[in-house]
Design an enzyme around this catalytic site. Structure first.
Site, PDB file in Angstrom:
ATOM      1  N   SER A  39       0.813  -1.227   0.000  1.00  0.00           N
ATOM      2  CA  SER A  39       0.000   0.000   0.000  1.00  0.00           C
ATOM      3  C   SER A  39       0.841   1.269   0.000  1.00  0.00           C
ATOM      4  CB  SER A  39      -0.931   0.008   1.213  1.00  0.00           C
ATOM      5  OG  SER A  39      -0.184   0.024   2.423  1.00  0.00           O
ATOM      6  N   LYS A  41       2.983   2.024   2.832  1.00  0.00           N
ATOM      7  CA  LYS A  41       3.343   2.440   4.189  1.00  0.00           C
ATOM      8  C   LYS A  41       4.847   2.315   4.438  1.00  0.00           C
ATOM      9  CE  LYS A  41       1.999  -1.996   6.325  1.00  0.00           C
ATOM     10  NZ  LYS A  41       1.761  -2.702   5.041  1.00  0.00           N
ATOM     11  N   GLU A 155       5.954  -3.273  10.914  1.00  0.00           N
ATOM     12  CA  GLU A 155       5.501  -4.615  11.284  1.00  0.00           C
ATOM     13  C   GLU A 155       6.324  -5.191  12.446  1.00  0.00           C
ATOM     14  OE1 GLU A 155       2.831  -5.750   9.972  1.00  0.00           O
ATOM     15  OE2 GLU A 155       2.635  -4.950   7.938  1.00  0.00           O
TER      16      GLU A 155
END
Length: 214
Positions: A39, A41, A155
């Site tokens: 996406s 990020k 993450e």
């Protein structure tokens, strides 16, 4: 400290990954950025670290354009994508090697950082024998160990056990109270549920603020 992202767009060839992103990060807050894999990020985090240049727009650290002035962002540490350390050194040796680059901290701070993420028992184990979760925790330890003002995580809970996740969340809350800027990107909203003061979502290159999740 204040970080301002002003009208930032990023293209690779003709593909626009991020479009006119505007965002402000301030000391004493935890920010979450949610988006599916691919996406954008991680691209945004890399631009905050000056690893990539925006196609358009500015990224200001306390009013200074880090890209225009060819600067690395001040007092910033990051864990982006998969942590990477030397496989034939121990966890502690890897952190000691990194710490030697700026000589800001000593053995006590390194030991404390390992203890904070629950790696004190594995400090002297070779990195290539670490599990995925242990590698993630070592990456988090290297972000924390030199007490930076800005902490960036991509993450961070990937492969980490539930008890360690709870401990790391408490650790980040303490860092927030100490006036840090903490930025966490994830594709799983539950990873940062109730942790962040502000949460944003990236979809189709557009960043939008979500309602407060607390």
């Amino acid at each position: 400290m204040k970080i301002e992202v002003k009208n930032v767009s990023k293209k690779f060839k003709e593909v626009e990954i991020l479009r006119k992103v505007n965002l402000t990060f301030e000391s004493g807050n935890i920010y979450g950025i949610i988006g599916v894999n691919g996406s954008g990020k991680t691209i945004l985090l890399k631009m905050l670290c000056a690893f990539l240049e925006p196609t358009e727009g500015q990224i200001l650290f306390d009013g200074v354009d880090i890209i225009k002035n060819n600067l690395f962002p001040p007092s910033t540490r990051a864990l982006i994508e998969n942590p990477s350390f030397l496989p034939d050194l121990t966890g502690k040796e890897n952190l000691s090697l990194l710490a030697s680059l700026q000589s800001k901290i000593g053995e006590d701070e390194i030991d404390k950082s390992l203890q904070n993420v629950g790696l004190e028992k594995e400090a002297n184990k070779l990195y290539h024998k670490y599990s995925l979760g242990m590698k993630q925790k070592l990456g988090i330890a290297q972000v924390l160990m030199e007490d930076p003002e800005v902490l960036i995580f991509d993450e961070p809970f990937n492969g980490v056990d539930d008890n360690s996740i709870k401990n790391i969340r408490k650790l980040l809350q303490k860092e927030k109270k100490d006036g840090k800027i903490i930025i966490i990107a994830t594709h799983i909203k539950e990873d940062i549920h109730k942790l962040c003061d502000e949460t944003y979502q990236i979809e189709d290159g557009i960043l939008k603020k979500l309602s407060n999740n607390k």
